[in-house]
Design an enzyme around this catalytic site. Structure first.
Site, PDB file in Angstrom:
ATOM      1  N   ASP A 196      16.158  21.809  43.605  1.00 24.55           N
ATOM      2  CA  ASP A 196      15.716  21.302  42.295  1.00 24.55           C
ATOM      3  C   ASP A 196      14.635  20.224  42.460  1.00 24.55           C
ATOM      4  O   ASP A 196      13.955  19.877  41.494  1.00 24.55           O
ATOM      5  CB  ASP A 196      16.897  20.696  41.531  1.00 24.55           C
ATOM      6  N   GLN A 202      24.204  21.759  38.273  1.00 28.24           N
ATOM      7  CA  GLN A 202      23.645  21.943  36.933  1.00 28.24           C
ATOM      8  C   GLN A 202      23.822  20.668  36.103  1.00 28.24           C
ATOM      9  O   GLN A 202      24.907  20.101  36.052  1.00 28.24           O
ATOM     10  CB  GLN A 202      24.322  23.152  36.250  1.00 28.24           C
ATOM     11  N   LYS A 221      20.563  32.071  36.685  1.00 30.20           N
ATOM     12  CA  LYS A 221      20.068  31.792  38.044  1.00 30.20           C
ATOM     13  C   LYS A 221      20.750  32.724  39.043  1.00 30.20           C
ATOM     14  O   LYS A 221      20.097  33.267  39.941  1.00 30.20           O
ATOM     15  CB  LYS A 221      20.316  30.313  38.396  1.00 30.20           C
TER      16      LYS A 221
END
Ligand code: GUN
Length: 297
Positions: A121, A98, A54
């Site tokens: 997200d 994460q 990312k």
């Protein structure tokens, strides 16, 4: 093979080019460059690789990324404090933590602490609920990526019967609501569904996100269906395959995503797009905090 491949790698590269141009234009017009903060807890190698990918993708398109590495035994309260700090930092426009988290940390509390305006997200309940009423700030990257693959492959959605196999909060459910929003008729199948094949055979658009290699066989697919395989399964011989028996299903489908190279590359591309959107929205609102209460109620 009858089916045409949906080339997720090429489509993701196109989106990344678009994002790069957007970031450059923003920088030229306002001097603001989007910034994504990624928190990694512990040293799970797969999670570290995802975060690294990312960060690399951000760099390629001109997005600033900040990586925050925290120890696996970090008390939950300190993680929540760190998120709160990022929430109120005007230089940070987007935050991701994460997953998975160590077992002593509540995923729910962590995701609920991220400001919905920075939740690129799309996992905050305000964003998931926003999808239900058709107005989310952010939708999770994988469902967004699936929609882009369909749109950019000229697959009409309106009036089609979309069947989703898998009801996860990160893929199955948001994908179902996105397709519904685009006027598909949607069936969600899951682990308790009886006679799965009877449902999948009805699908004009079949999205499979169950995490089971070979779950969908050729006889479970209607001639001419569009098949999106979200599964990523590593076999003991090292091969990575999806949830669909690719050679058999490709004989029936009109369009199909490969694994790897289908949905996977879209996930990072859509995260970049969400990060630019977060920056733009925060900049346009003239502050980095504030409107979350409108969604939380
Ligand atoms: N772990 C696996 N996929 C994801 C994702 O899309 N976002 C985050 N934050 N963690 C993940």
């Amino acid at each position: 093979m009858a089916a045409r491949l949906i080339d997720g790698k090429a489509i993701a590269a196109e989106i990344r080019r678009e994002v790069r141009l957007d970031v450059a234009a923003m920088d030229a017009q306002t001097g603001v460059v989007p910034c994504l903060a990624a928190i990694l807890i512990g040293n799970d190698p797969a999670s570290a690789t995802y975060v690294q990918n990312k960060a690399r993708a951000c760099k390629e398109v001109g997005i600033t990324s900040v990586r925050i590495d925290l120890p696996a035994d970090l008390p939950e309260a300190l993680l929540l404090q760190e998120i709160a700090r990022l929430n109120s930092d005007p230089a940070v426009h987007a935050i991701l933590v994460q997953l998975p988290l160590p077992p002593h940390i509540s995923e729910k509390r962590v995701l609920e602490t991220i400001l919905p305006e920075k939740d690129v997200d799309g996992f905050h309940p305000a964003n998931l609920g926003g999808l239900l009423v058709g107005k989310p700030l952010f939708v999770a990257s994988t469902p967004l990526g699936i929609l882009e693959l369909l749109n950019r492959s000229n697959v009409g959605i309106e009036g089609k019967h979309a069947v989703i196999v898998g009801w996860s909060v990160v893929v199955g459910k948001p994908t179902a609501f996105l397709l519904l929003q685009h006027h598909a008729t949607v069936t969600i199948c899951h682990i308790k569904t009886r006679d799965l094949a009877a449902h999948t055979r009805q699908a004009d658009i079949l999205v499979v996100a169950a995490g089971k290699p070979g779950l969908v066989t050729g006889s479970m697919v209607k001639e001419g269906a569009v098949v999106i395989d979200v599964g990523v399964n590593r076999l003991i011989d090292g091969r990575v395959v999806g949830d669909v028996d690719f050679p058999r299903v490709a004989e029936k489908a009109s369009l199909i995503t490969p694994v790897p190279g289908g949905v996977g590359p879209m996930t990072v591309a859509m995260l970049l797009r969400n990060t630019v959107d977060a920056c733009r929205r925060i900049r346009d609102a003239g502050c980095s905090q504030g409107a979350a209460g409108d969604y939380i109620g």
